[in-house]
Design an enzyme around this catalytic site. Structure first.
Site, short mmCIF file in Angstrom:
data_model
loop_
_atom_site.label_atom_id
_atom_site.label_comp_id
_atom_site.label_asym_id
_atom_site.label_seq_id
_atom_site.Cartn_x
_atom_site.Cartn_y
_atom_site.Cartn_z
N LYS A 13 -14.62 68.43 5.29
CA LYS A 13 -15.43 67.49 4.50
C LYS A 13 -15.36 66.09 5.08
O LYS A 13 -16.37 65.44 5.32
CB LYS A 13 -14.93 67.43 3.04
CG LYS A 13 -14.92 68.74 2.31
CD LYS A 13 -14.42 68.58 0.88
CE LYS A 13 -12.96 68.20 0.75
NZ LYS A 13 -12.01 69.23 1.21
N ARG A 88 -14.00 67.08 -8.63
CA ARG A 88 -13.09 68.15 -8.28
C ARG A 88 -12.79 69.08 -9.45
O ARG A 88 -11.99 69.99 -9.31
CB ARG A 88 -11.77 67.51 -7.84
CG ARG A 88 -11.45 67.75 -6.41
CD ARG A 88 -10.12 67.09 -6.16
NE ARG A 88 -9.51 67.63 -5.00
CZ ARG A 88 -9.67 67.12 -3.79
NH1 ARG A 88 -10.47 66.11 -3.59
NH2 ARG A 88 -9.04 67.64 -2.78
N ARG A 127 -3.78 68.65 12.04
CA ARG A 127 -4.51 67.42 11.67
C ARG A 127 -3.65 66.17 11.86
O ARG A 127 -2.46 66.15 11.54
CB ARG A 127 -4.96 67.49 10.21
CG ARG A 127 -5.55 66.14 9.75
CD ARG A 127 -6.37 66.24 8.54
NE ARG A 127 -5.67 66.80 7.39
CZ ARG A 127 -6.28 67.14 6.29
NH1 ARG A 127 -7.58 66.98 6.16
NH2 ARG A 127 -5.59 67.65 5.29
N ARG A 160 -0.40 63.99 7.56
CA ARG A 160 -0.48 63.70 6.14
C ARG A 160 0.69 64.33 5.39
O ARG A 160 1.06 65.46 5.65
CB ARG A 160 -1.81 64.23 5.57
CG ARG A 160 -2.82 63.13 5.38
CD ARG A 160 -4.18 63.66 5.07
NE ARG A 160 -4.27 64.49 3.87
CZ ARG A 160 -5.42 64.92 3.36
NH1 ARG A 160 -6.57 64.57 3.94
NH2 ARG A 160 -5.44 65.67 2.29
N ARG A 171 -2.62 73.29 -2.97
CA ARG A 171 -3.95 72.65 -2.96
C ARG A 171 -5.06 73.70 -2.99
O ARG A 171 -6.08 73.53 -3.65
CB ARG A 171 -4.10 71.75 -1.72
CG ARG A 171 -3.38 70.42 -1.89
CD ARG A 171 -3.09 69.75 -0.57
NE ARG A 171 -4.26 69.50 0.23
CZ ARG A 171 -4.23 69.30 1.55
NH1 ARG A 171 -3.08 69.31 2.19
NH2 ARG A 171 -5.34 69.08 2.20
P1 AP5 Z 1 -10.92 67.42 7.46
O1 AP5 Z 1 -12.28 66.92 7.79
O2 AP5 Z 1 -9.82 66.46 7.34
O3 AP5 Z 1 -10.99 68.39 6.17
P2 AP5 Z 1 -11.22 68.03 4.64
O4 AP5 Z 1 -12.15 69.07 4.09
O5 AP5 Z 1 -11.57 66.60 4.45
O6 AP5 Z 1 -9.77 68.38 4.12
P3 AP5 Z 1 -8.81 67.55 3.15
O7 AP5 Z 1 -7.43 68.14 3.37
O8 AP5 Z 1 -8.99 66.10 3.31
O9 AP5 Z 1 -9.34 68.03 1.79
P4 AP5 Z 1 -8.61 67.91 0.47
O10 AP5 Z 1 -9.71 68.20 -0.46
O11 AP5 Z 1 -7.41 68.77 0.37
O12 AP5 Z 1 -7.99 66.42 0.51
P5 AP5 Z 1 -8.44 65.04 -0.11
O13 AP5 Z 1 -8.07 63.97 0.82
O14 AP5 Z 1 -9.81 65.11 -0.63
O15 AP5 Z 1 -10.56 68.54 8.56
C1 AP5 Z 1 -9.29 69.20 8.54
C2 AP5 Z 1 -8.81 69.38 9.99
O16 AP5 Z 1 -9.67 70.30 10.65
C3 AP5 Z 1 -8.86 68.09 10.83
O17 AP5 Z 1 -7.77 68.08 11.68
C4 AP5 Z 1 -10.18 68.21 11.60
O18 AP5 Z 1 -10.13 67.52 12.84
C5 AP5 Z 1 -10.30 69.70 11.78
N1 AP5 Z 1 -11.70 70.17 11.76
C6 AP5 Z 1 -12.71 69.74 10.95
N2 AP5 Z 1 -13.85 70.42 11.19
C7 AP5 Z 1 -13.56 71.31 12.18
C8 AP5 Z 1 -14.33 72.30 12.87
N3 AP5 Z 1 -15.62 72.49 12.59
N4 AP5 Z 1 -13.71 73.04 13.82
C9 AP5 Z 1 -12.38 72.82 14.11
N5 AP5 Z 1 -11.61 71.90 13.50
C10 AP5 Z 1 -12.18 71.15 12.54
O19 AP5 Z 1 -7.46 64.96 -1.36
C11 AP5 Z 1 -6.07 64.83 -1.17
C12 AP5 Z 1 -5.39 64.79 -2.52
O20 AP5 Z 1 -5.83 63.61 -3.25
C13 AP5 Z 1 -5.68 65.95 -3.48
O21 AP5 Z 1 -4.84 67.07 -3.24
C14 AP5 Z 1 -5.44 65.29 -4.83
O22 AP5 Z 1 -4.06 65.22 -5.09
C15 AP5 Z 1 -5.97 63.87 -4.64
N6 AP5 Z 1 -7.39 63.76 -5.01
C16 AP5 Z 1 -8.43 63.49 -4.16
N7 AP5 Z 1 -9.59 63.46 -4.83
C17 AP5 Z 1 -9.29 63.73 -6.14
C18 AP5 Z 1 -10.06 63.86 -7.31
N8 AP5 Z 1 -11.40 63.73 -7.29
N9 AP5 Z 1 -9.42 64.14 -8.46
C19 AP5 Z 1 -8.09 64.25 -8.51
N10 AP5 Z 1 -7.29 64.17 -7.44
C20 AP5 Z 1 -7.87 63.90 -6.26
MG MG Z 2 -10.64 64.96 3.62
#
Ligand code: AP5
Ligand code: MG
Ligand code: ZN
Length: 217
Positions: A13, A88, A127, A160, A171
């Site tokens: 994402k 979410r 990552r 991270r 997660r």
């Molecule tokens: P990346 O692009 O970083 O993936 P992502 O989908 O953004 O994954 P996240 O881990 O950020 O998602 P998440 O939903 O768990 O975390 P968030 O920060 O939102 O890609 C991942 C890896 O793969 C990278 O190394 C990238 O280079 C690689 N990659 C990407 N595309 C690729 C491809 N096509 N081929 C190969 N490699 C590839 O949330 C974190 C925490 O914050 C949550 O757990 C929660 O505690 C809190 N939080 C966030 N939002 C909320 C909310 N709305 N409500 C409550 N808590 C929240």
């Molecule tokens: Mg992300």
């Protein structure tokens, strides 16, 4: 364009949102990135958010919803925005709907980046995230030009704190319990577009561009 990007943890994402932001100049709003910045800055929000994020649990809706609404009211979001990681759960989706109605706004599209579970863990392990600008890399799939340094701003790249295997598993569980039902929620509204996220970065982005170009017509 007013867009959401959804998908499992590690689906790509943030990576795709950053590419969309660069190409279309749409403000990329990641709730996870906002929380990580607050954690880095050791603010009150950061201290609270860390206690949930490090366990892989959701930060409470009372905190998250207000924070997103405040961000969406800023001038740069008047015509377009791309929300990554919000909503979410159903309560957040309903709060967003109410906010949009109140401000006479409408979502154009929800992009669902679909990746099988066994691929996700491989992405998470490799990552690295820039401690300064939040840009995301992967040691295997999208390596930085210089080891441990950001291509964009030369910031230090970090692992991270929620990318440990146990936390990642939680997660994924939290996603299935809370976030997965939103796929149907937006499908029922007729605005969900699913993309195969198990392809090289540029090919995923190509599919997204195809979808967005049809919206622009
Ligand atoms: P990346 O692009 O970083 O993936 P992502 O989908 O953004 O994954 P996240 O881990 O950020 O998602 P998440 O939903 O768990 O975390 P968030 O920060 O939102 O890609 C991942 C890896 O793969 C990278 O190394 C990238 O280079 C690689 N990659 C990407 N595309 C690729 C491809 N096509 N081929 C190969 N490699 C590839 O949330 C974190 C925490 O914050 C949550 O757990 C929660 O505690 C809190 N939080 C966030 N939002 C909320 C909310 N709305 N409500 C409550 N808590 C929240
Ligand atoms: Mg992300
Ligand atoms: Zn950087």
């Amino acid at each position: 364009m007013k867009l959401l990007i959804v998908g499992k943890p590690g689906a790509g994402k943030g990576t795709q949102a950053s590419m969309i932001d660069s190409y279309y100049h749409i403000p990329h709003i990641s709730t996870g990135a906002i929380f990580r910045e607050a954690i880095n800055d050791k603010t009150e929000l950061g201290v609270i958010a860390k206690s949930y994020i490090d366990k892989g649990n959701l930060v409470p809706d009372e905190i998250t919803i207000g924070l997103v609404e405040e961000r969406l009211l800023k001038d740069d979001c008047k015509h377009s925005f791309l929300l990554d990681g919000f909503p979410r759960n159903e309560a957040q989706a309903e709060a967003l709907d109410e906010f949009l109605v109140k401000h006479n706004l409408k979502l154009d599209c929800v992009l669902n980046v679909d990746v099988p579970d066994d691929i996700l863990i491989k992405r998470i392990v490799g990552r690295r995230v820039c401690s300064n600008c939040g840009e995301t890399y992967n040691l295997t799939f999208n390596p930085p030009k210089r080891a441990d340094l950001c291509d964009k701003c030369s910031g230090k790249l970090l692992h991270r704190s929620d990318d440990k295997e146990d936390t990642f598993k939680n997660r994924l569980f939290v996603y299935e319990e809370n976030t997965a039902p939103l796929i149907e929620y937006y499908q029922n509204k007729g605005i969900l577009k699913s993309i195969n996220g198990d392809q090289p970065l540029d090919e995923v982005f190509g599919d997204i561009k195809d979808i967005l170009s049809k919206l622009e017509d």
